[in-house]
Design a protein around this motif. Structure first.
Motif, PDB file in Angstrom:
ATOM      1  N   PHE A 205       0.877  -1.281   0.258  1.00 26.95           N
ATOM      2  CA  PHE A 205      -0.018  -0.026   0.117  1.00 26.95           C
ATOM      3  C   PHE A 205       0.965   1.145  -0.001  1.00 26.95           C
ATOM      4  O   PHE A 205       1.656   1.438   0.743  1.00 26.95           O
ATOM      5  CB  PHE A 205      -0.817  -0.075   1.284  1.00 26.95           C
ATOM      6  N   SER A 206       0.854   2.043  -1.005  1.00 24.39           N
ATOM      7  CA  SER A 206       1.518   3.275  -1.078  1.00 24.39           C
ATOM      8  C   SER A 206       0.764   4.544  -0.984  1.00 24.39           C
ATOM      9  O   SER A 206      -0.392   4.623  -1.517  1.00 24.39           O
ATOM     10  CB  SER A 206       2.604   3.187  -2.467  1.00 24.39           C
ATOM     11  N   ILE A 207       1.485   5.493  -0.275  1.00 26.17           N
ATOM     12  CA  ILE A 207       0.822   6.799  -0.201  1.00 26.17           C
ATOM     13  C   ILE A 207       1.777   7.846  -0.920  1.00 26.17           C
ATOM     14  O   ILE A 207       2.953   7.964  -0.214  1.00 26.17           O
ATOM     15  CB  ILE A 207       0.368   7.355   1.535  1.00 26.17           C
ATOM     16  N   ILE A 208       1.218   8.754  -1.685  1.00 28.83           N
ATOM     17  CA  ILE A 208       2.229   9.383  -2.392  1.00 28.83           C
ATOM     18  C   ILE A 208       1.760  10.966  -2.116  1.00 28.83           C
ATOM     19  O   ILE A 208       0.617  11.271  -2.134  1.00 28.83           O
ATOM     20  CB  ILE A 208       2.447   9.383  -3.955  1.00 28.83           C
ATOM     21  N   VAL A 209       2.571  11.714  -1.275  1.00 25.13           N
ATOM     22  CA  VAL A 209       2.278  13.076  -0.813  1.00 25.13           C
ATOM     23  C   VAL A 209       3.002  14.050  -1.768  1.00 25.13           C
ATOM     24  O   VAL A 209       4.299  14.228  -1.721  1.00 25.13           O
ATOM     25  CB  VAL A 209       2.705  13.426   0.735  1.00 25.13           C
ATOM     26  N   THR A 210       2.372  15.085  -2.267  1.00 25.93           N
ATOM     27  CA  THR A 210       3.123  16.152  -2.973  1.00 25.93           C
ATOM     28  C   THR A 210       2.833  17.472  -2.439  1.00 25.93           C
ATOM     29  O   THR A 210       1.634  17.841  -2.153  1.00 25.93           O
ATOM     30  CB  THR A 210       2.725  15.871  -4.462  1.00 25.93           C
ATOM     31  N   GLN A 211       3.805  18.234  -1.817  1.00 20.38           N
ATOM     32  CA  GLN A 211       3.577  19.382  -1.531  1.00 20.38           C
ATOM     33  C   GLN A 211       4.078  20.415  -2.767  1.00 20.38           C
ATOM     34  O   GLN A 211       5.101  20.346  -3.403  1.00 20.38           O
ATOM     35  CB  GLN A 211       4.880  19.629  -0.469  1.00 20.38           C
ATOM     36  N   THR A 212       3.216  21.295  -2.872  1.00 19.30           N
ATOM     37  CA  THR A 212       3.651  22.420  -3.986  1.00 19.30           C
ATOM     38  C   THR A 212       3.503  23.895  -3.225  1.00 19.30           C
ATOM     39  O   THR A 212       2.587  24.367  -2.405  1.00 19.30           O
ATOM     40  CB  THR A 212       2.281  22.619  -4.930  1.00 19.30           C
ATOM     41  N   LEU A 213       4.659  24.474  -3.360  1.00 21.46           N
ATOM     42  CA  LEU A 213       4.902  25.819  -2.729  1.00 21.46           C
ATOM     43  C   LEU A 213       4.700  26.832  -3.845  1.00 21.46           C
ATOM     44  O   LEU A 213       5.556  26.684  -4.725  1.00 21.46           O
ATOM     45  CB  LEU A 213       6.230  25.929  -2.159  1.00 21.46           C
ATOM     46  N   SER A 214       3.855  27.644  -3.740  1.00 22.92           N
ATOM     47  CA  SER A 214       3.506  28.833  -4.781  1.00 22.92           C
ATOM     48  C   SER A 214       4.479  29.885  -4.578  1.00 22.92           C
ATOM     49  O   SER A 214       4.070  30.467  -3.132  1.00 22.92           O
ATOM     50  CB  SER A 214       2.176  28.915  -5.365  1.00 22.92           C
ATOM     51  N   ASP A 215       4.836  30.643  -5.614  1.00 26.25           N
ATOM     52  CA  ASP A 215       5.429  31.994  -5.331  1.00 26.25           C
ATOM     53  C   ASP A 215       4.125  33.006  -5.784  1.00 26.25           C
ATOM     54  O   ASP A 215       3.846  33.179  -6.877  1.00 26.25           O
ATOM     55  CB  ASP A 215       6.405  32.232  -6.508  1.00 26.25           C
TER      56      ASP A 215
END
Ligand SMILES: Nc1ncnc2c1ncn2[C@@H]1O[C@H](COP(=O)(O)OP(=O)(O)OP(=O)(O)O)[C@@H](O)[C@H]1O
Length: 221
Positions: A205-215
């Protein structure tokens, strides 16, 4: 960032333990020198009235919390449950509604932290995948029609991956729970002498977390 991959590996009956970090072979061969294995924790869960009793919360605090912290720092993390049939791999990883295991606790903590960290310039995306490996065949447990076998391929930068494996976006643990329950229905299960509902396959079971930092000034992510 790959938050966590979970493997549940059933083994022939020669190992024992709740959550096993490292194992000393049961029988040391006479010809070879004895080997020393290191481990960080050893849990005992036989009688809940005993002061030494390790409940699901203690196990999560020892194994799950750090994993989550490292994942938010951007590291890949993996928990692998390995042990004899009936030794408690599924119980430790999933648990029950009353005694939640590592995966539900980790997901609850993940979404709590996302709520705290989310801001105008910081967004998160969480996706999950769930597969089983049985008799060297890989099946997608989140695809209701996915009875066909998937292929393992090699990416020249990212390494091995499963081609065509579905990844579904989720926004709360309840979503993950529903998907896992559906997936578990298609898992290969059979009775063993020690477990009437033994999982006969390896599950990942895999959990993929993507963080996006916007300017916000330039609008660049
Ligand atoms: N720490 C524990 N406390 C209470 N019950 C437990 C504990 N560990 C395991 N059990 C119970 O023991 C039984 C077998 O556990 P489980 O199905 O998790 O084993 P498993 O290692 O996943 O087995 P298999 O490899 O055969 O699938 C289950 O009924 C489970 O609820």
């Amino acid at each position: 960032m790959y938050l966590s991959s979970v493997l549940l590996l059933p083994l022939p009956p020669c190992y024992h333990g709740n959550v096993v970090i490292s194992e000393v072979p049961a029988v040391a061969t006479l010809k070879k020198e004895p080997k020393t294995f290191a481990f960080d924790h050893c849990f005992w869960s036989m009688e809940d009235s005993n002061v030494k009793f390790a409940n699901q919360e203690i196990v999560f605090n020892c194994l799950g919390k750090d994993i989550l912290e490292r994942a938010f720092e951007g590291y890949n993390a993996c928990i692998l449950a390995y042990g004899q049939t009936g030794s408690g791999k599924s119980y430790s990883m999933m648990g029950t509604n009353e005694q939640k295991g590592i995966i539900p606790r980790l997901c609850d903590a993940l979404f709590d932290q996302i709520k705290e960290k989310e801001a105008n310039d910081l967004g998160f995306k969480v996706e999950v995948s769930y597969m089983e490996i049985y008799n060297e065949k890989v099946r997608d447990l989140l695809d209701p029609k996915g009875r066909h076998n998937l292929r393992v391929r090699e990416h020249n930068i990212l390494g091995p991956y499963v081609d065509d494996l579905s990844t579904l976006a989720v926004s709360a643990f309840q979503d993950i729970n529903t998907l896992m329950s559906e997936g578990n229905k298609s898992r290969t299960v059979a009775a063993t002498n020690m477990n009437s509902e033994s999982s006969r396959s390896h599950a990942v079971f895999s959990i993929i977390v993507t963080q996006t930092l916007s300017d916000l000034q330039t609008g660049v992510s």
